[in-house]
Design an enzyme around this catalytic site. Structure first.
Site, PDB file in Angstrom:
ATOM      1  CE  LYS A  37      -1.687   1.796   3.796  1.00 46.29           C
ATOM      2  NZ  LYS A  37      -1.336   3.216   3.947  1.00 46.29           N
ATOM      3  CG  ASP A  64      -5.271   4.478   1.530  1.00 45.77           C
ATOM      4  OD1 ASP A  64      -6.405   4.855   1.170  1.00 45.77           O
ATOM      5  OD2 ASP A  64      -4.946   4.323   2.721  1.00 45.77           O
ATOM      6  CG  LEU A  65      -3.471   8.526  -3.787  1.00 42.89           C
ATOM      7  CD1 LEU A  65      -3.285   9.058  -5.202  1.00 42.89           C
ATOM      8  CD2 LEU A  65      -2.371   9.018  -2.875  1.00 42.89           C
ATOM      9  CE  LYS A  66      -7.962   7.133   3.808  1.00 44.41           C
ATOM     10  NZ  LYS A  66      -6.509   6.911   3.684  1.00 44.41           N
ATOM     11  CG  HIS A  68     -14.103  14.502  -2.286  1.00 45.17           C
ATOM     12  ND1 HIS A  68     -15.231  14.047  -2.930  1.00 45.17           N
ATOM     13  CD2 HIS A  68     -14.447  15.657  -1.699  1.00 45.17           C
ATOM     14  CE1 HIS A  68     -16.219  14.914  -2.722  1.00 45.17           C
ATOM     15  NE2 HIS A  68     -15.762  15.904  -1.981  1.00 45.17           N
ATOM     16  CB  ILE A  70     -14.489  18.922  -9.945  1.00 44.77           C
ATOM     17  CG1 ILE A  70     -13.162  18.993 -10.689  1.00 44.77           C
ATOM     18  CG2 ILE A  70     -14.715  20.152  -9.092  1.00 44.77           C
ATOM     19  CD1 ILE A  70     -13.090  20.133 -11.692  1.00 44.77           C
TER      20      ILE A  70
END
Length: 167
Positions: A37, A64-66, A68, A70
C-alpha cells in the site's frame, strides 16, 4: 482479483516518508510479500513512480489516496492510477466522486474502493463535518452510493463491517 496465494492476503503499508525507505522495506521483505500500500505521504514523495515499478515487477499495489475533487479531475486521476498498473485505489464515497472514479478506471484491472467514513471519525466528527446522519446511517448511505456507482467495494473500520454487510 482472485486471491490464490496466501501471500496476497497481506497488504504491507509502505507508511514511510521516502521512496528510499520504502524500497529498503520492499527489498528486506523480498518474495514473502506480493502486495503493498502506498498512501498520501509516500505518494507525494515520489511513491507513484515506485507504485509503477512494483506493479511492473508483478507486485500488487494499493494506492490509498482517498481522492475527492470535481468529477473530471477524479476521472483523470483515476485513469493515471490505472495506467500505473495499480490493483486498488481509494476514493471518498460521495456519489459524484465514485461515478467519476468508475469512469476513469474504464476497462483496466484497477479496482476502485469507496471510503465510507474515515476510521478515525466518531459521531462528533460526523456532526462537525455537517452531516445530520449518525455515523452508522452515513456509512450505510455511502455503501449504497458505492453500489449505485458500480465501484468494486468499500473501505470501513472493522467495527462497521456489520453495517456494511446489512447495507
Amino acid at each position: 482479483m482472485t486471491v490464490r496465494d496466501v501471500r496476497d492476503r497481506l497488504i504491507v503499508g509502505l507508511d514511510v516518508a521516502t521512496v528510499e525507505e520504502a524500497e529498503a522495506m520492499v527489498l528486506r521483505l523480498g518474495d514473502t510479500v506480493t502486495f503493498y500500500k502506498i498512501g498520501f505521504e509516500l505518494a507525494l514523495a515520489g511513491g507513484l513512480v515506485l507504485a509503477e515499478r512494483l506493479a511492473g515487477s508483478g507486485k500488487n499495489v494499493f494506492v490509498d489516496l482517498k481522492l475527492h475533487d470535481i468529477g473530471q479531475t477524479v476521472e483523470k486521476a483515476t485513469r493515471q492510477v490505472a495506467r500505473l498498473g495499480a490493483t486498488f485505489l481509494t476514493v471518498h464515497s460521495y456519489p459524484q466522486t465514485l461515478k467519476a472514479a468508475a469512469a476513469g478506471r474504464g476497462d483496466s484491472g484497477l479496482k476502485v474502493l469507496g471510503v465510507t467514513v474515515l476510521t478515525s471519525w466518531d459521531a462528533a466528527d460526523v456532526a462537525e463535518a455537517g452531516f445530520s446522519d449518525t455515523p452508522e446511517r452515513l456509512i450505510a448511505r455511502r455503501v449504497g452510493h458505492a453500489r449505485a456507482a458500480g465501484v468494486d467495494g468499500v473501505i470501513c473500520a472493522p467495527t462497521d463491517l456489520a453495517i456494511v454487510r446489512d447495507a
